[in-house]
Write an enzyme that holds these catalytic residues in place. Sequence first.
Site, short mmCIF file in Angstrom:
data_model
loop_
_atom_site.label_atom_id
_atom_site.label_comp_id
_atom_site.label_asym_id
_atom_site.label_seq_id
_atom_site.Cartn_x
_atom_site.Cartn_y
_atom_site.Cartn_z
N ASP A 1 0.86 -1.19 0.00
CA ASP A 1 0.00 0.00 0.00
C ASP A 1 0.89 1.24 0.00
O ASP A 1 1.67 1.44 0.94
CB ASP A 1 -0.92 0.00 1.23
CG ASP A 1 -1.83 1.20 1.27
OD1 ASP A 1 -2.73 1.30 0.41
OD2 ASP A 1 -1.64 2.08 2.15
N GLU B 1 -1.77 -1.16 -6.11
CA GLU B 1 -2.95 -0.53 -6.69
C GLU B 1 -2.58 0.28 -7.93
O GLU B 1 -1.46 0.81 -8.02
CB GLU B 1 -3.63 0.39 -5.67
CG GLU B 1 -4.54 -0.34 -4.70
CD GLU B 1 -5.28 0.63 -3.78
OE1 GLU B 1 -6.52 0.65 -3.80
OE2 GLU B 1 -4.60 1.36 -3.05
N ASP C 1 -3.20 1.58 6.87
CA ASP C 1 -2.37 1.19 5.73
C ASP C 1 -2.06 -0.30 5.75
O ASP C 1 -2.02 -0.94 4.69
CB ASP C 1 -1.07 2.00 5.73
CG ASP C 1 -1.32 3.49 5.54
OD1 ASP C 1 -2.35 3.84 4.94
OD2 ASP C 1 -0.48 4.30 5.99
#
Length: 361
Positions: free
Chosen positions: A183, A267, A349
């Site tokens: 992340d 991501e 996170d």
Amino acid sequence: MLLGFKTELKLNHIQRINIVKHCGVARHAWNWGLSLTKQILDHNQNNPDEKIKFPTAIDLHKWLVALVKPENQWYYECSKSAPQEALRNLRQSWDRCFQKKSGVPRFKKKGKHDSCTLEGTVKILSNHKIQVPKIGILKTYERLPQTQPKSVTISRQADRWFISFKIEVETKISNLTKIVGVDLGVKNLATLSTGEVIPGAKSYQKYQSKLRRLQWLNRHKIIGSNNWKKAQLKIARLHRKIANIRKDTLHKLTTLLAKNHGVIVIEDLNVSGMLANHKLAASISDMGFYELRRQLEYKCQLYGSKLVIVDRWFPSSKTCSHCGVKKETLSLSERVFNCDSCGFECDRDVNAAINLSKAVS
């Protein structure tokens, strides 16, 4: 697999002058070609019935040889590949523009991003010597790979010159099956699903006050004067230092991930959209999210691991990694994730990183 190699050159005064000449020829060819192609596009837009075919890189080079070289004899002091490669790069820039992958090409200015590409008689003579067309034998501080590149690119950063070329490397086969979710964030560069937190370099934030001071001292200097040049060199050196610190942090992180994990999940961040937030734009740029993804893509291929890009709309932060229940709202100020369904509590996170690791399982 082709991998880029870049190292600093050890130059004398004559070699510096010759390299600057080659960069000047490449810049002149680029600006001439850009001006011509823009005129053709304007003509085609204003006269749809009398359209002129948009020139290829070969067409531009033929016109350059016929029209520009006879009027500018200093072109013959440099290798013919310098303007030829510049026009080829210009045509590629227009192709990316037409495909809406980038904006319209811009004119180049002397002293900014000086570079030239040379091809032909390129030979690596020993561990620290390389021969390039017209300029001759150049020395390096670092040992050179024993290969024979077809072309080299010479570029400048502040007052240092670098040479780069592509080398063929063998890809490895990884037997690792470990999955890790990564992340990315502004507070910390990366949070792994294992709970490990990688802090960002934040080099721009660290040297921002010094950079502002140098730029402030340069505000009243006459452009082109010796004092102005000295101040510009100091600013360029500091920019180079900031960029090198950021690159060093990103290279260490991406190598660590690609070497020690079989599958890496990140991501698909909308970096250009995130930069629209002026309060966070400087911090986001300081982290280098795009560069991190670029390095992961080729390093995963190099070390035999797999990179998985999760859709940007995947609710990694809002979903509980323990029971899978999704929250309706989650503000950016909430740094601890509290699940209303099962009572699970975790760092925001870390929770997002765990959800990313589960996205491929």
